[in-house]
Motif scaffolding. Structure first.
Motif, PDB file in Angstrom:
ATOM      1  N   SER A 228      11.077   6.561  -2.829  1.00  0.00           N
ATOM      2  CA  SER A 228      10.299   5.764  -3.771  1.00  0.00           C
ATOM      3  C   SER A 228      10.892   5.892  -5.163  1.00  0.00           C
ATOM      4  N   LEU A 282       1.354   1.726   8.845  1.00  0.00           N
ATOM      5  CA  LEU A 282       1.691   1.699   7.422  1.00  0.00           C
ATOM      6  C   LEU A 282       3.203   1.506   7.241  1.00  0.00           C
ATOM      7  N   HIS A 286       5.427  -1.801   5.704  1.00  0.00           N
ATOM      8  CA  HIS A 286       6.421  -1.694   4.629  1.00  0.00           C
ATOM      9  C   HIS A 286       7.833  -1.924   5.139  1.00  0.00           C
ATOM     10  N   GLU A 339      12.016   3.334   2.123  1.00  0.00           N
ATOM     11  CA  GLU A 339      10.725   3.025   1.480  1.00  0.00           C
ATOM     12  C   GLU A 339       9.510   3.256   2.399  1.00  0.00           C
ATOM     13  N   GLU A 343       6.151   5.711   1.761  1.00  0.00           N
ATOM     14  CA  GLU A 343       4.720   5.383   1.867  1.00  0.00           C
ATOM     15  C   GLU A 343       4.018   6.381   2.773  1.00  0.00           C
ATOM     16  N   ARG A 346       3.221   9.612   0.894  1.00  0.00           N
ATOM     17  CA  ARG A 346       1.981   9.550   0.100  1.00  0.00           C
ATOM     18  C   ARG A 346       0.739   9.685   0.973  1.00  0.00           C
TER      19      ARG A 346
END
Ligand code: ASP
Length: 522
Positions: A228, A282, A286, A339, A343, A346
């Motif tokens: 990120s 998720l 992405h 990427e 995600e 997080r």
């Protein structure tokens, strides 16, 4: 009389104020410790029954809140947010004033300041067929102020971008921004950093800043380590590069990938199958094909079945994983393949409660790439904006291999939120023309759109640079609110509408005629 009075009526009450008797004080109310012995009441204004209870913090639909925003703003939470925003603005103004920045207003009706987003147009009545443009930011004007001999500029401007309302954006939003001449990146970073330290200490003394000076990470390292360009550093989770050891791991997807990363999550084996499915969803949302994982010390799962025991051993060594952990993978091309794992990083930290909420983690991301391929059109575009200066070490690359060239551009990130960004600028006409050329802007077009800037650069433009921060987002984070609409007095809804005013709206024909505008009915 007292019986007829209803909520939200406006009264004039005379009487003696006294302390409530012990035990009768209401702690949930700001005036709960006192009462008025009423001698006389006069009704100044009545109120219809409001569409929602103003003195209660109940969950109500946002549409009705925005339609009756003046009632919504009466709530304590919203009054607190208005005050907090005011306090933040006062601190920012005072800070830059003390540092000798000049607050200068730039116009709202301008000629396009293209920075990559669609612009709002305003038809001209006096020059039918011509249009003003609302500024995406005062970018070119603040640069022109540097050419004008202003040493340090500051403003809290409104900016306008006509974009589809993805995520938490507003068509008009507020920035606080600076521009400085005869400076280098460090000067801009230091002065803005000082502002955030002051804001945090004054407004959120309950939060401990993780490190000062704020750490700096290059864009490339941030992508390789956290997947990120706005990593949340309140928790540790890092990626390990396992591209080499994956080459002959037996698992085709990994063996053939340009880059393979592994992220070990300590104690992550406790994640249920459902949790892993959610994380897979998720990752897919992405852009990942799927999400590979292995529970360390367990003999199950797709990675274990498809790879060699040596790989699993080498993997544990590379990531420091132990029994009870789980490792997630990203495989593919840098940077896009990383990427989705960013995600997942997080989401896993939130799920496993790994985030230390008592700290605020500020980090500068530096050395952004100069150019990128647009995902939609494939054309080369500027990552920051076309006025950004190439990294001095990469000036040769901008022509030979532009996508590899870095810019002197930097973002400030707070707990995984980008709060603003800026760059050193180009101040030489020839270099600016060269960048326009790489961006596919023809000479004619450059002259039409940016002629004023190119011309100004012929008259001794000083080296300069600056930065702009999103005031709405900063207020949102400082107020612990979930979206920026909570810290804007009269925001648009998520479809760019002002529900209270009913804007946008059709216009009377006479007004359109004056502007020379014809509406084509669909
Ligand atoms: N004008 C830029 C923006 O609005 C910020 C800057 O480069 O200062 O994003």
């Amino acid at each position: 009389m007292a019986e007829t009075v209803r909520p939200e009526w406006v009264l004039k009450v005379s009487g003696a104020v006294r302390k409530r008797v012990d035990g009768a004080a209401r702690e949930d109310n700001v005036t709960g410790a006192i009462e008025v012995v009423v001698a006389d009441v006069e009704v100044l204004n009545e109120s219809k029954t409001p569409p929602f209870e103003v003195d209660q913090e109940k969950e109500i639909g946002e549409e009705i809140r925005l339609e009756y925003r003046y009632l919504d703003l009466r709530k304590q939470r919203m009054q607190k947010n208005l005050k907090l925003r005011h306090d933040i603005v006062q601190i920012i103004r005072g800070y830059f004033h003390d540092k000798d920045f000049l607050e200068i207003e730039t116009p709202i009706l301008v000629k396009g300041t293209p920075e990559g987003s669609r612009e709002y147009l305003v038809p001209s009545r006096l020059y039918n067929g011509n249009f003003y443009v609302l500024p995406q930011s005062p970018q070119q004007l603040k640069q022109l102020l540097m050419v004008s001999g202003v040493d340090k500029y500051f403003q809290i401007p409104r900016c306008f971008r006509d974009e589809d309302q993805r995520g938490d954006r507003q068509p008009e939003f507020t920035q606080f921004e600076i521009e400085m001449s005869f400076v280098e990146q460090d000067d801009v970073i230091e002065v803005m950093e000082g502002c955030f330290v002051e804001l945090t200490q004054s407004i959120r003394p309950d939060k401990k800043i993780q490190a000062t000076p704020f750490p700096r990470i290059t864009h490339e390292d941030a992508m390789h380590t956290y997947g990120s360009d706005k990593p949340d550093l309140r928790f540790e989770l890092k990626f390990a590069d396992v591209t080499d050891i994956a080459k002959d791991c037996g698992f085709k997807v990994f063996a053939s990938a340009e880059t393979v990363k592994a992220m070990n999550v300590p104690g992550g084996a406790s994640l249920s199958r459902k949790d892993i499915d959610d994380l897979t969803d998720l990752a897919q949302r992405h852009g990942a094909g799927g999400l590979a994982w292995v529970r360390v010390g367990e003999d199950a799962g797709p990675v274990v079945k498809n790879s060699t025991p040596e790989f699993l051993k080498a993997l544990s060594k590379a990531t420091g994983a132990a029994d009870g952990d789980i490792i997630f993978f990203a495989a593919g091309e840098y940077p896009h393949a990383l990427e989705p794992l960013g995600e997942v990083r997080r989401a896993v930290a939130a799920k496993l409660d790994m985030i230390d909420k008592s700290i605020w983690s500020y980090v500068w991301i530096v050395d952004f790439p100069m150019f990128e391929h647009s995902k939609e059109t494939g054309a080369v575009g500027a990552v920051h904006h076309p006025f950004t200066r190439p990294h001095p070490e990469d000036e040769a690359l901008i022509e030979s291999d532009p996508l590899k060239a870095r810019a002197v551009a930097y973002d400030l990130v707070l707990d995984g939120n980008e709060v603003g960004g800026g760059s050193m600028r180009i101040h030489e006409r020839d270099l600016q023309k060269k960048i326009f050329d790489i961006l596919g802007i023809t000479e004619e077009d450059a002259d039409r759109r940016f002629g004023h800037l190119l011309r100004a650069f012929e008259f001794g433009a000083p080296p300069h640079g600056g930065i702009a921060m999103g005031l709405d987002r900063v207020c949102m984070i400082f107020a612990d609110e979930p979206n920026i609409r909570e810290v804007i007095a009269f925001p648009k809804d998520q479809k760019a509408k002002d529900i209270m005013l009913g804007a946008p709206s059709p216009m009377p024909k006479e007004q359109l005629d004056e502007l020379g505008v014809q509406v084509i009915e669909e």
